[in-house]
Each structure stands twice: as structure tokens, then as C-alpha cells.
Design an enzyme around this catalytic site. Sequence first.
Site, PDB file in Angstrom:
ATOM      1  N   GLY A   1       0.784  -1.242   0.000  1.00  0.00           N
ATOM      2  CA  GLY A   1       0.000   0.000   0.000  1.00  0.00           C
ATOM      3  C   GLY A   1       0.813   1.287   0.000  1.00  0.00           C
ATOM      4  O   GLY A   1       0.323   2.320   0.461  1.00  0.00           O
TER       5      GLY A   1
ATOM      6  N   ARG B   1     -14.559 -16.077  -9.993  1.00  0.00           N
ATOM      7  CA  ARG B   1     -14.222 -14.654 -10.202  1.00  0.00           C
ATOM      8  C   ARG B   1     -15.471 -13.785 -10.274  1.00  0.00           C
ATOM      9  O   ARG B   1     -15.502 -12.672  -9.743  1.00  0.00           O
ATOM     10  CB  ARG B   1     -13.394 -14.505 -11.486  1.00  0.00           C
TER      11      ARG B   1
ATOM     12  N   MET C   1      -3.628  -7.133  -6.963  1.00  0.00           N
ATOM     13  CA  MET C   1      -3.033  -8.182  -7.778  1.00  0.00           C
ATOM     14  C   MET C   1      -4.010  -9.297  -8.159  1.00  0.00           C
ATOM     15  O   MET C   1      -3.615 -10.447  -8.289  1.00  0.00           O
ATOM     16  CB  MET C   1      -1.787  -8.751  -7.064  1.00  0.00           C
ATOM     17  N   ARG C   2      -5.283  -8.949  -8.361  1.00  0.00           N
ATOM     18  CA  ARG C   2      -6.266  -9.909  -8.882  1.00  0.00           C
ATOM     19  C   ARG C   2      -6.701  -9.464 -10.261  1.00  0.00           C
ATOM     20  O   ARG C   2      -6.932  -8.266 -10.480  1.00  0.00           O
ATOM     21  CB  ARG C   2      -7.531  -9.947  -8.008  1.00  0.00           C
TER      22      ARG C   2
ATOM     23  N   HIS D   1       1.045   0.835 -13.139  1.00  0.00           N
ATOM     24  CA  HIS D   1       1.874  -0.313 -13.490  1.00  0.00           C
ATOM     25  C   HIS D   1       3.333   0.147 -13.517  1.00  0.00           C
ATOM     26  O   HIS D   1       3.628   1.228 -14.031  1.00  0.00           O
ATOM     27  CB  HIS D   1       1.451  -0.862 -14.861  1.00  0.00           C
TER      28      HIS D   1
ATOM     29  N   ALA E   1       8.920   7.220  -8.364  1.00  0.00           N
ATOM     30  CA  ALA E   1       8.220   7.912  -9.456  1.00  0.00           C
ATOM     31  C   ALA E   1       6.715   7.636  -9.388  1.00  0.00           C
ATOM     32  O   ALA E   1       5.891   8.534  -9.635  1.00  0.00           O
ATOM     33  CB  ALA E   1       8.776   7.466 -10.804  1.00  0.00           C
TER      34      ALA E   1
HETATM   35  C1  GAR Z   1       3.592  -1.103  -7.399  1.00  0.00           C
HETATM   36  O1  GAR Z   1       4.900  -1.100  -7.900  1.00  0.00           O
HETATM   37  C2  GAR Z   1       2.586  -1.171  -8.525  1.00  0.00           C
HETATM   38  O2  GAR Z   1       2.986  -0.446  -9.658  1.00  0.00           O
HETATM   39  C3  GAR Z   1       2.571  -2.649  -8.824  1.00  0.00           C
HETATM   40  O3  GAR Z   1       2.599  -3.266  -7.560  1.00  0.00           O
HETATM   41  C4  GAR Z   1       3.302  -2.419  -6.659  1.00  0.00           C
HETATM   42  C5  GAR Z   1       2.426  -2.183  -5.453  1.00  0.00           C
HETATM   43  O4  GAR Z   1       3.130  -1.505  -4.457  1.00  0.00           O
HETATM   44  N1  GAR Z   1       1.409  -3.022  -9.576  1.00  0.00           N
HETATM   45  C6  GAR Z   1       1.404  -3.911 -10.557  1.00  0.00           C
HETATM   46  O5  GAR Z   1       2.401  -4.542 -10.872  1.00  0.00           O
HETATM   47  C7  GAR Z   1       0.072  -4.098 -11.263  1.00  0.00           C
HETATM   48  N2  GAR Z   1       0.244  -4.683 -12.537  1.00  0.00           N
HETATM   49  P1  GAR Z   1       2.358  -0.815  -3.257  1.00  0.00           P
HETATM   50  O6  GAR Z   1       1.424  -1.860  -2.662  1.00  0.00           O
HETATM   51  O7  GAR Z   1       3.431  -0.420  -2.288  1.00  0.00           O
HETATM   52  O8  GAR Z   1       1.605   0.360  -3.798  1.00  0.00           O
END
Ligand code: GAR
Length: 209
Positions: free
Chosen positions: A14, A67, A92-93, A111, A175
Site C-alpha cells: 500500500g 471470479r 493483484m487480482r 503499473h 516515481a
Molecule cells: C507497485 O509497484 C505497482 O505499480 C505494482 O505493484 C506495486 C504495489 O506496491 N502493480 C502492478 O504490478 C500491477 N500490474 P504498493 O502496494 O506499495 O503500492
Amino acid sequence: MSDLSVVVLISGRGSNLQALIDACADPGFPAHIVRVISNRPGAKGLERAAQAGIPTTVIDHTEFPDRAAFDAALSAEINKSQGELVCLAGFMRLLGDDFVGSLENRLINIHPSLLPDFKGLHVHERVIEAGVKSSGCTVHFVRPETDAGPIIAQSTVPVHDHDTPDTLAARVLEAEHVCYPAAVRLIAEGRVVVDDDSVLVDGRPLLAE
Ligand code: GAR
């Protein structure tokens, strides 16, 4: 100025949620988070939300037969929260086409690559393996195809010769924490229009054509 209601969907750490919470704490920011939903009961992001006084809901995907049932529960919770914009922040689902279609141009994702390059998982390993000299992050509207959809904002970082996936991930994440709130601000200010599946910001395309 309008004040956009945002629901944030998470699965883990998060840190992007935290960046959005911090942005919303500025009284001049034109959006606020009405609810955080996690599909994982132990997600650290739930603590971040609670600390900021934001209501949370856990919708554990393992408790649903398929789903479609999970997506329906998610939809119901988003509707109940009256969220106008839904932000995937490390969620991540995979989401079903009906769910995605029902939130067309109201569902965005971040992403950790410069889409359309390096969709999917293990992005930083693959970026280093490919030997490219820059990477970054992308905020985009979600479409049924994974990691695809009109791009709202991108931020580029260098890839250094001695980078490991971890050092690169940390640079990209920094970033992300700027890019995601900036994209939400643009949407909340009504400056983003989806035109023929590409995005116009202030009436102009994001990328030179
Ligand atoms: C982040 O790097 C986000 O871009 C990636 O998961 C991480 C979550 O970090 N998302 C993906 O790869 C989606 N395809 P966080 O929980 O610390 O925000």
C-alpha cells in the site's frame, strides 16, 4: 472545485495508497478517499488506511466460488461507497470483463513500467534482462486486456548498469508515488478526456504522434 470520491483497491504493502492518502491530506487536492478495499486480510495497506481514518473492507477472494462472484461483491461495495473513481494500487487480482466494463473510464491502474512495454509480472527483472536504458511507471484507464488501456500519465527513470530488480523497483516506486496522485488530480480537475481510446489532457494528446 469538485471533490472527487475515490475508492482504492489494494492487495499488499500500500505505498501507492499512502501516496494518495498524503496527497488527499492537502486541502487543495480535489479528491478524497472514501474507502479502501483489500482482497487480502493481512494487507499492510489496511493499517495505513485505518491510521488515516479511512474505512476499510476486506473482500477475501478465497471465500468466493469464482471470479464473477468475487467481482460482484467488489462492485456492490464500490457502489455502496459511492466511489466515483476506482484506483487499483497494487491490486493483484485479475478482474472480469463485466466488472471492468461497468466502470469504463472510472477505473485506473498504476503499473511499474512504461506501457505498452513490459506488461505483466516480474517487470524489473525483465527490464534489466532486456538491457533497456530507461524504465518508469504508467497510470492508465483499465480495459479488459491486462495492463492495457488509454494512458493518462507516465514518468521515466534511468536504468543504471549495476541495477538489481530491487534497486530499479525502488527508483520506479518513487516515481509512482508522484505520478499516481498527479493523474488523480488531472482526472478530478476534469482535465482528462478519453477520445477514441486515447487520452487528451487539456485537449492535447499525451504522447507526440
Ligand atoms: C507497485 O509497484 C505497482 O505499480 C505494482 O505493484 C506495486 C504495489 O506496491 N502493480 C502492478 O504490478 C500491477 N500490474 P504498493 O502496494 O506499495 O503500492
